[in-house]
Scaffold this motif. Structure first.
Motif, PDB file in Angstrom:
ATOM      1  N   ALA A  21       0.825  -1.213   0.000  1.00 45.28           N
ATOM      2  CA  ALA A  21       0.000   0.000   0.000  1.00 45.28           C
ATOM      3  C   ALA A  21       0.856   1.257   0.000  1.00 45.28           C
ATOM      4  O   ALA A  21       0.470   2.295  -0.552  1.00 45.28           O
ATOM      5  N   ALA A  22       2.020   1.167   0.609  1.00 46.25           N
ATOM      6  CA  ALA A  22       2.945   2.307   0.630  1.00 46.25           C
ATOM      7  C   ALA A  22       3.727   2.428  -0.675  1.00 46.25           C
ATOM      8  O   ALA A  22       4.049   3.535  -1.130  1.00 46.25           O
ATOM      9  N   PHE A  23       4.009   1.278  -1.309  1.00 44.69           N
ATOM     10  CA  PHE A  23       4.830   1.268  -2.525  1.00 44.69           C
ATOM     11  C   PHE A  23       4.046   1.617  -3.790  1.00 44.69           C
ATOM     12  O   PHE A  23       4.533   2.348  -4.652  1.00 44.69           O
ATOM     13  N   PHE A  24       2.842   1.080  -3.921  1.00 45.12           N
ATOM     14  CA  PHE A  24       2.078   1.224  -5.164  1.00 45.12           C
ATOM     15  C   PHE A  24       1.843   2.670  -5.599  1.00 45.12           C
ATOM     16  O   PHE A  24       1.925   2.968  -6.808  1.00 45.12           O
ATOM     17  N   PRO A  25       1.535   3.605  -4.695  1.00 42.68           N
ATOM     18  CA  PRO A  25       1.323   4.984  -5.160  1.00 42.68           C
ATOM     19  C   PRO A  25       2.536   5.578  -5.874  1.00 42.68           C
ATOM     20  O   PRO A  25       2.376   6.376  -6.803  1.00 42.68           O
ATOM     21  N   PHE A  28       2.850   3.635  -9.390  1.00 42.72           N
ATOM     22  CA  PHE A  28       1.828   4.012 -10.367  1.00 42.72           C
ATOM     23  C   PHE A  28       1.684   5.532 -10.522  1.00 42.72           C
ATOM     24  O   PHE A  28       0.691   6.010 -11.068  1.00 42.72           O
ATOM     25  N   LYS A  29       2.672   6.265 -10.044  1.00 43.58           N
ATOM     26  CA  LYS A  29       2.779   7.701 -10.298  1.00 43.58           C
ATOM     27  C   LYS A  29       1.512   8.472  -9.920  1.00 43.58           C
ATOM     28  O   LYS A  29       0.826   9.052 -10.773  1.00 43.58           O
ATOM     29  N   THR A  30       1.201   8.480  -8.621  1.00 41.14           N
ATOM     30  CA  THR A  30      -0.033   9.124  -8.167  1.00 41.14           C
ATOM     31  C   THR A  30       0.177  10.532  -7.625  1.00 41.14           C
ATOM     32  O   THR A  30      -0.752  11.126  -7.069  1.00 41.14           O
ATOM     33  N   GLY A  31       1.384  11.057  -7.767  1.00 40.74           N
ATOM     34  CA  GLY A  31       1.673  12.391  -7.254  1.00 40.74           C
ATOM     35  C   GLY A  31       1.037  13.494  -8.070  1.00 40.74           C
ATOM     36  O   GLY A  31       0.485  13.267  -9.156  1.00 40.74           O
ATOM     37  N   ASP A  39      -4.890   8.464  -7.323  1.00 42.20           N
ATOM     38  CA  ASP A  39      -5.312   7.074  -7.207  1.00 42.20           C
ATOM     39  C   ASP A  39      -4.999   6.548  -5.804  1.00 42.20           C
ATOM     40  O   ASP A  39      -3.971   6.896  -5.219  1.00 42.20           O
ATOM     41  N   LEU A  40      -5.894   5.711  -5.289  1.00 39.56           N
ATOM     42  CA  LEU A  40      -5.741   5.151  -3.948  1.00 39.56           C
ATOM     43  C   LEU A  40      -5.487   3.646  -4.027  1.00 39.56           C
ATOM     44  O   LEU A  40      -5.995   2.974  -4.926  1.00 39.56           O
ATOM     45  N   PHE A  41      -4.718   3.118  -3.057  1.00 43.19           N
ATOM     46  CA  PHE A  41      -4.340   1.702  -3.087  1.00 43.19           C
ATOM     47  C   PHE A  41      -4.567   1.028  -1.745  1.00 43.19           C
ATOM     48  O   PHE A  41      -4.292   1.597  -0.692  1.00 43.19           O
ATOM     49  N   LEU A  42      -5.040  -0.207  -1.820  1.00 45.97           N
ATOM     50  CA  LEU A  42      -5.203  -1.037  -0.633  1.00 45.97           C
ATOM     51  C   LEU A  42      -3.925  -1.811  -0.323  1.00 45.97           C
ATOM     52  O   LEU A  42      -3.665  -2.154   0.828  1.00 45.97           O
ATOM     53  N   GLY A  43      -3.145  -2.124  -1.365  1.00 47.95           N
ATOM     54  CA  GLY A  43      -1.936  -2.908  -1.181  1.00 47.95           C
ATOM     55  C   GLY A  43      -2.161  -4.394  -1.406  1.00 47.95           C
ATOM     56  O   GLY A  43      -1.587  -5.234  -0.708  1.00 47.95           O
ATOM     57  N   PRO A  72     -12.675   4.603  -5.951  1.00 48.37           N
ATOM     58  CA  PRO A  72     -11.399   5.325  -5.995  1.00 48.37           C
ATOM     59  C   PRO A  72     -10.199   4.414  -5.740  1.00 48.37           C
ATOM     60  O   PRO A  72      -9.068   4.819  -5.988  1.00 48.37           O
ATOM     61  N   TYR A  73     -10.457   3.186  -5.277  1.00 45.73           N
ATOM     62  CA  TYR A  73      -9.357   2.263  -4.991  1.00 45.73           C
ATOM     63  C   TYR A  73      -8.994   1.448  -6.228  1.00 45.73           C
ATOM     64  O   TYR A  73      -9.842   0.801  -6.848  1.00 45.73           O
ATOM     65  N   HIS A  74      -7.728   1.487  -6.549  1.00 51.00           N
ATOM     66  CA  HIS A  74      -7.193   0.844  -7.742  1.00 51.00           C
ATOM     67  C   HIS A  74      -7.520  -0.645  -7.781  1.00 51.00           C
ATOM     68  O   HIS A  74      -7.924  -1.179  -8.818  1.00 51.00           O
ATOM     69  N   GLU A  75      -7.327  -1.327  -6.669  1.00 50.64           N
ATOM     70  CA  GLU A  75      -7.551  -2.781  -6.643  1.00 50.64           C
ATOM     71  C   GLU A  75      -9.018  -3.133  -6.846  1.00 50.64           C
ATOM     72  O   GLU A  75      -9.334  -4.189  -7.405  1.00 50.64           O
ATOM     73  N   HIS A  76      -9.926  -2.273  -6.401  1.00 52.38           N
ATOM     74  CA  HIS A  76     -11.347  -2.498  -6.680  1.00 52.38           C
ATOM     75  C   HIS A  76     -11.588  -2.460  -8.187  1.00 52.38           C
ATOM     76  O   HIS A  76     -12.319  -3.297  -8.733  1.00 52.38           O
TER      77      HIS A  76
END
Length: 239
Positions: A21-25, A28-31, A39-43, A72-76
């Motif tokens: 969850a900390a790495f994916f943003p 996937f360049k969410t800045g 984009d939001l991530f669950l990990g 809003p969650y990428h994994e969803h």
């Protein structure tokens, strides 16, 4: 929220890995100003998402899938697309396939990162266009001002390439050869490389016409599988 949606979201939540969850943003360049901004991530890993999709795809309807794909969650969103792929591939009912395609096209705004595009577009839209001779579905996207639409179009031709049909891929790559974003350069080069894997002579012919004007990233991807001497000839402009 329906019972099935609650079960899916709970299943994904249980599979969340804090480190991911900390790495994916970052991955996937969410800045701010980046292509995945906000984009939001669950990990949750992709294999785990595939397992959840396999368990639930036959139980969820398109209305519920729409809600999941709008998350809003990428994994969803990715899990929703994996289930949509299964629904499309498992049915022999043309009406169901037509419905899936309409759903896909109506939810393009949520197919908004490269993995979401690349995982779904050729297995759903590309296959449908090929099997029904509806190339204009892809052509309209290739002409769009939106990068993700353009990427859906060119990666969608992967299904054509796998079937030994290359003209649509060449058309879209040429049309967007000078697109400003690196993600399109990579997609174009990737599809050219796959074309070369099926028929190297077709790739060589295309490269000889266009390689000097290709973005460097596109060229490097396209020639990746060629003999090293030939690769160097293209990289150094000796052809």
């Amino acid at each position: 929220m329906s019972k099935i949606l609650k079960e899916i979201k709970e299943s994904l939540a249980v599979l969340s890995i804090p480190e991911k969850a900390a790495f994916f943003p970052k991955f996937f360049k969410t800045g701010k100003g980046e292509y995945g901004e906000g984009d939001l991530f669950l990990g949750v890993t992709v294999p785990d998402q595939r397992s959840v999709a396999k368990e639930f795809y036959s139980k969820i309807n398109l209305k519920e899938l729409s809600e999941l794909l709008s998350s809003p969650y990428h994994e969803h969103r990715l899990t929703a697309l994996l289930m949509l792929i299964s629904k499309f591939e498992k049915t022999k009912d043309q009406a169901v396939k037509d419905e899936v395609i309409k759903f896909y096209l109506n939810h393009l705004q949520h197919i908004n990162n490269w993995d979401l595009v690349d995982t779904s577009c050729y297995k759903i839209l590309g296959r449908y266009a090929f099997e029904n001779q509806k190339e204009n579905l892809l052509r309209e996207l290739s002409k769009s001002d939106q990068m993700w639409h353009k990427r859906i179009a060119v990666v969608g031709t992967m299904y054509y390439v796998k079937k030994g049909s290359f003209e649509l891929t060449k058309e879209f790559v040429t049309q967007n050869l000078h697109h400003p974003h690196d993600l399109m350069h990579k997609a174009n080069g990737w599809l050219l490389r796959e074309m070369g894997n099926k028929n190297e002579a077709v790739l060589i012919d295309y490269l000889n016409k266009y390689y000097k004007e290709m973005p460097r990233t596109c060229l490097r991807y396209a020639i990746e599988k060629l003999d090293e001497e030939v690769r160097q000839d293209y990289l150094k402009g000796r052809i």
